[in-house]
Design a protein around this motif. Sequence first.
Motif, PDB file in Angstrom:
ATOM      1  N   TYR A1268       0.836  -1.213   0.000  1.00 54.74           N
ATOM      2  CA  TYR A1268       0.000   0.000   0.000  1.00 54.74           C
ATOM      3  C   TYR A1268       0.869   1.261   0.000  1.00 54.74           C
ATOM      4  O   TYR A1268       0.666   2.177  -0.803  1.00 54.74           O
ATOM      5  CB  TYR A1268      -0.924   0.005   1.221  1.00 54.74           C
ATOM      6  CG  TYR A1268      -1.757   1.270   1.305  1.00 54.74           C
ATOM      7  CD1 TYR A1268      -2.968   1.358   0.635  1.00 54.74           C
ATOM      8  CD2 TYR A1268      -1.308   2.384   2.014  1.00 54.74           C
ATOM      9  CE1 TYR A1268      -3.727   2.531   0.686  1.00 54.74           C
ATOM     10  CE2 TYR A1268      -2.045   3.552   2.055  1.00 54.74           C
ATOM     11  CZ  TYR A1268      -3.255   3.618   1.403  1.00 54.74           C
ATOM     12  OH  TYR A1268      -3.987   4.780   1.435  1.00 54.74           O
ATOM     13  N   ASN A1370      -6.685   6.836  -2.301  1.00 62.82           N
ATOM     14  CA  ASN A1370      -6.261   5.456  -2.035  1.00 62.82           C
ATOM     15  C   ASN A1370      -6.702   4.999  -0.647  1.00 62.82           C
ATOM     16  O   ASN A1370      -7.198   3.886  -0.466  1.00 62.82           O
ATOM     17  CB  ASN A1370      -4.736   5.339  -2.155  1.00 62.82           C
ATOM     18  CG  ASN A1370      -4.258   5.518  -3.585  1.00 62.82           C
ATOM     19  OD1 ASN A1370      -5.017   5.323  -4.522  1.00 62.82           O
ATOM     20  ND2 ASN A1370      -3.013   5.907  -3.768  1.00 62.82           N
ATOM     21  N   LEU A1374      -9.495   1.891   0.268  1.00 60.26           N
ATOM     22  CA  LEU A1374      -9.127   0.722   1.074  1.00 60.26           C
ATOM     23  C   LEU A1374      -9.897   0.704   2.397  1.00 60.26           C
ATOM     24  O   LEU A1374     -10.339  -0.351   2.860  1.00 60.26           O
ATOM     25  CB  LEU A1374      -7.613   0.712   1.326  1.00 60.26           C
ATOM     26  CG  LEU A1374      -7.057  -0.516   2.047  1.00 60.26           C
ATOM     27  CD1 LEU A1374      -7.466  -1.814   1.363  1.00 60.26           C
ATOM     28  CD2 LEU A1374      -5.538  -0.446   2.140  1.00 60.26           C
ATOM     29  N   GLN A1427      -5.617  -3.386  -5.127  1.00 67.51           N
ATOM     30  CA  GLN A1427      -5.928  -4.412  -4.113  1.00 67.51           C
ATOM     31  C   GLN A1427      -6.174  -5.788  -4.745  1.00 67.51           C
ATOM     32  O   GLN A1427      -6.495  -6.738  -4.029  1.00 67.51           O
ATOM     33  CB  GLN A1427      -7.162  -3.988  -3.300  1.00 67.51           C
ATOM     34  CG  GLN A1427      -7.104  -2.582  -2.720  1.00 67.51           C
ATOM     35  CD  GLN A1427      -5.814  -2.296  -1.988  1.00 67.51           C
ATOM     36  OE1 GLN A1427      -5.289  -3.154  -1.251  1.00 67.51           O
ATOM     37  NE2 GLN A1427      -5.255  -1.107  -2.197  1.00 67.51           N
TER      38      GLN A1427
END
Length: 1505
Positions: A1268, A1370, A1374, A1427
């Motif tokens: 990440y 981002n 997530l 992801q």
Amino acid sequence: MTTKPSCCLSLFKVFNCMLRSLFEEYKFFPQYPDKELHITAQLFGGIIERGIVTSYVALGLALRFVLEALKKPEGSKMYYFGIAALDRFKSRLKDYHKYCEHVKAIPHFSDFPQHLQEYVEYGLQSLEPPHRPEGPVLPASLAAMLAPSNTPSSTGYKTSTTSSSVAPTKVSTTPANTLGSRPSIANATNIDTLLVATEKEEKATPPPEPLQDKTAFIFNNLSQLNLKPKCDELRELVSEEYYPWLSQYLVMKRASIEFNFHALYSNFLDTLGVNEVVKMVTRETFRNIRVLLRSDKAIANFSDRSLLKNLGHWLGMLTLARNKPILQIDLDLKSLLVEAYHKGQQELLYVVPFVAKVLESCAKSKVFKPPNPWTMALMNVLAELHSEPDLKLTLKFEIEVLCKNLDIDVSQLKPAVYLKDPERIRKIEYQLSQPMKKDSLVQPQGALPQSNLNDPELVNILPSQQTSSPIIQNNSTTPTSALSAPPEPRYGYSDIQIAGMQAFQTHTVVSPSILLFQTQPQLKPLVRTSIERAVQEWIAPVVDRSIKIALQTCEQIIRKDFALDPDENRMRLAAHYMVRNLTAGMAMITCREQLLAAINTHLKQALLANLVTPSVQQKDMIEQAASVIANDNMELACAFIQKTAVEKAIPEIDKRLMSEYELRKMARQEGRRYCDAIALTYQAERMPEPIRLKVGGISSSQMAVYEEFARNIPGFLPNERDATMLIQKQTLTPIESQPHPSTPFPIPPTTLATDDLTLLYEKLIVEVEQFVQLTAGQGQYTHMNTNMLVIRDCLMHVLRNRDLTPPQAIVQKCVESLQECLVPTLNDTDPVPLRFKDVTVRILKTMQDPRVYGQQWTNKLVTRYLTDCREEQHRYNIDAVDTLIKSGLVNVPQYDMALAQCMENGLNYIGVSFAMQLVQSYLIEDRSSQFVTESDLCNTIEVLAKIHTHTRQPPEGLGNLIDILRQNHETSFFGERAPVGPTVHIHNGILQVRAPNYEDPPGLVEKTDFLLRDWISIYNSQHQGRDSTKAFSMFVHQMNVHGILKTDDLITRFFRLSTQLCVETVYRILADKTNPNVSLTRPKCYHTLDAFVRLVALLVKHSGDANNTTTKIHLLNKVLGIVAGCLLQDHDTRATDFQQLPYQRIFTMLFLELNAPEPVLEAINFHVLTAYCHTLHILRPSKAAAFCYAWLELVSHRVFMGRMLASSPQQKCWPLYAQLLIDLFKYLAPFLRNAELAKPVTMLYKGTLRVLLVLLHDFPEFLCDYHYGFCDVIPPNCIQMRNLILSAFPRNMRLPDPFTPNLKVDMLPEISYNPRILTNFSLMITPVQFKKDLDSYLKARAPVTFLSELRSNLQVSNEPGVRYNIPLMNALVLYVGTQAIAYIRNKGHTPNMSTIAHSAHMDIFQNLAVDLDTEGRYLFLNAIANQLRYPNSHTHYFSCTLLYLFAEANTEAIQEQITRVLLERLIVNRPHPWGLLITFIELIKNPTYRFWQHEFVHCAPEIEK
């Protein structure tokens, strides 16, 4: 009205569409006229009352809109909309008790109509009031306007006694459908004023409604071709009893708003041939003109002005054009012009265009056309008005157009002295609203009895006050007439900060009711820039003019009044008071109207430029926004210009009066009494006793005038605090009877005896006097001498006039003196500046004494004067600030807030540069936290971090500064901040190398050179060898003999000099071109470098006791810092000649030396790795670009990588290594983002890919855990690099073949496990309120505005390519995904296409997919695709999400973009992430998605392959 399920589906769809359109129209309701808005309120309430909405969602939406309207301020249009709608469905409130709670919670619920309050109260208990009360819901003016025809209007609620007592008994209003025959014209001109006034008078009897409709139909279809038949039809239709109504209808509903049809209507009257109707129409025209002339002259009331012009033209056609006079008893045009002239510009804006339109018809008259005496007399009055220099251009233009129409040359007219005749205004009979009473000019507006404000009779007396309608308010901030009081000021003098235009950041008003900013909030920043541009456009001419006039006036008056006063301080203060007052007043009257127009113009231009092709509706919204913003912020802009002018005027008046001050000083120094003989003679001979000046100073009553100047500055709120800052009372004259103004900082009770206080002041004066004598006559110290003289005078003034007013002038002068005199060019060793600094600080420390004024009072004052300084170069004087902070005289948190504001989010470059300098000085160079801690400067650091993140080109060095600061935070990478520790010693080492004027003791360089040569020979000798402990012991003894090991400072200097000598040797070897054998060059370099490295390693290993690791670690960190400092200095000074070799060899060999398998070294191994990571982070490519290849080799060295990732216990070094990779990605990002891959960058990029391949092969779990953080900094277009990271999967996992037919992904055992992500991504969701709203929406889908505001929260600019906050995007994706997985599991399900749908989480994703533009959607889909990795719960959920978004997409553009994101990751070279493959295979193979039926699939052969 009821609804039944329609048997026809199409009708049902039409009904739903109607409802949806109504709801979507809600945002435009505030623009509706009152009548139409009331009708819509009835419709809205009726929908809820009859329950005809199709779903609970629609019902909830309707109820929410009514609730929002009810929350608007009482008296606003939308408030009455809400009240009317609530009244309509009040009988249903018993079914919505929860809704009743929300209604009752509205702050002004108690002001609701009484019967509605009862319904809400009973509704809380799910009941209905037993007697079902009714009552009015609108104010009287609206109720009258909206009353149905042939019924008396009901009295509005909250109506004053007067207005209710004169309620009309008869009302005649045309039905709603006939009110405006031509909507486009009617909408442009509002006839509310005429309607309301007509309701209050005895009105004509209206005919039946069918007859009204037929009349309206006749007029709608009237033309020059059918005049005769239509007139015949009307004669038969309208009987004589309805002629008065017909006259009213023709004038009010037709002639007043349909200017272009006046000729048609005039011909209609002629053709109709009924003289009685013509007389009635003329009489009705006069009546309506009188109504408009007496109406409120608010600046925004353009409708009334337009109506008046139209009726003026119509009157001219009815009278003058038909050779009939306008009798003075009906309308006196000449007196009207006189009255308007004396009342001011606003009245002239009404009257002049009206008179011009009346006289326009003279051109068509045989009798009244020029040179008719009556007409020419009026034209001469207009010519007199035209010659006025300050007349508005629009009015001049009206007069010139009239002259052209009458074929008159305006220059040939003979202006009469008619308007300026003072007797004339006394004799005329008022036709406009009555002038304000004399005493009401003085009385503040707030003092008027509230009960009378709604009295319609006051319309004639108070033109600028609120009229009987609480909806129509005068929002003007411009003086509307010479007789009306100026507008109430909004700001205190000290509220306006002129530095860096800070006032606009703090005080700019953007009304929440502006529709444009509700729909497009990203346009709000344009408001401030437009205001600033308007101010910059006008500030120079206004300031120059104001100062020029004020200075001349002030100088003459001060010289006259203080001619016999010996005290120059009192003279100076009075001059300051007066010039401040006069300048502010001159600036205010000069710039108000210009600013109003300029702000309006600049904002319109800016908004139109940002909306590339605005619709007509958007243009109207822009007009509205510009008008409201200009009115709301004109006071602020004017105050800013006023204060700028004042701040410039004060030093100028001092310059002009300097000779007067000096004469008084000289007289006092010579011990004589100052007296101007000429002035004394003049006063004695010519001035009468009451006003004659006396020798020795002005009287208390005379000084009171100047003190009043200080208290009340034109355009600013009277502020005792500001006045106190300037008013220091004079004890030489008896002013003690005046009350003491309150001080801005309360004085602590003095515990020091008066004599002791006197002693303190006298001691300070002696020190100041000594400095003045020391620097007298020395040119280079003139500035310090002048400042110290002023400080001495202030001290003497306080000593002579000690009272309860604290000596703020002393504090201010001390701070200003330090800011002006401490310049970087001063020599640090020069005793004079040091003495100046010492004396000034001592004065302030004396004030800080708890027995005098105390620390809190002094520090607050010092801090304020530091930030209020007018000159930027003085305000940002780092030496002055440093001196005051280190002396403990600054309230640092208070200063921090001011500094954060000064930076203006990066717009103030000087402020940003200064803030960086301050942070560097206190938080990096001085790590002791003795004076300032990070928490003290938290606001400054936060703003700097924002500037670094969101600015395309942040200031040079800011990124490095922020990165160093991050090391101080308690994170896994940087460790705890402490006064001692690895980070501190590394930075100290760097700073000692790079510190300017860091001179070494005599002989140290020679000693170091000798010892280093000696060690190199020992190291390379055959009989001693590198492993000889005996040789090392002897060398250490020799170092002791030379005194190198005596102190830490000398050891540090030894290592610095040794490093520099080794590096210089390498440069000499590499520069030596005489040696033809290049292969021998490197060994020669290593001969020196390796010996030095071995010495360092041995010293580290043997320093302190065997078990004392702390000493070893500190020494190692110090050496690494010194080498890093030498590298950075070398990098900056040599630029392109910089060589990586010596530093790379030192770092590499030292690391290998310190990782030898020895127990002593094993004990400190983790600390060695930590120190190396810190050092490499400091030397990252963005900091030392020329070292980047060597840096990458060090980071990717097999031993370093192995130790960091394989050998460290509990993976403690993984976050450190991850940070180094992030440093590398951040450096490459700008090149990769712009595809600027020159050969050097290409090499670095290829090296990076190779490092990632090694990690993918040997340490895939590391890439899995930190994917990440890596993807967050890798640009979106770096597909290959990102694929390498995302393809990693744990070595203990066996990946299923994604091409397996009928692969059941949801049945895989791994698919239910969450992956490990070691980045705390939830912390990146900022600001805090956004995170709270997000969590609230995920739990309860509230606030309801969250989705509509989501895009604006993600957007940071309008510049293509950098519109969105990518890290926030981002993190949001997530975070919502992980919350969704937890939500689904809590319900006992697993993620699949059905369980992920219809949730708050999917609402957010679908909203982003639809609402974002192409750039934003691409970033959003990329965040999801990041992801899609190895089999885990995240991969499964986001794979389902992507497929769901594809299936549910409302446009093919979304589906095409999803395909692009997946495909561009698959068409590059392998490896490809497993999750990416299974998602794409499912998309193309599952017929549900109809992938191959889309047009974009066939646009390129690569897709089909």
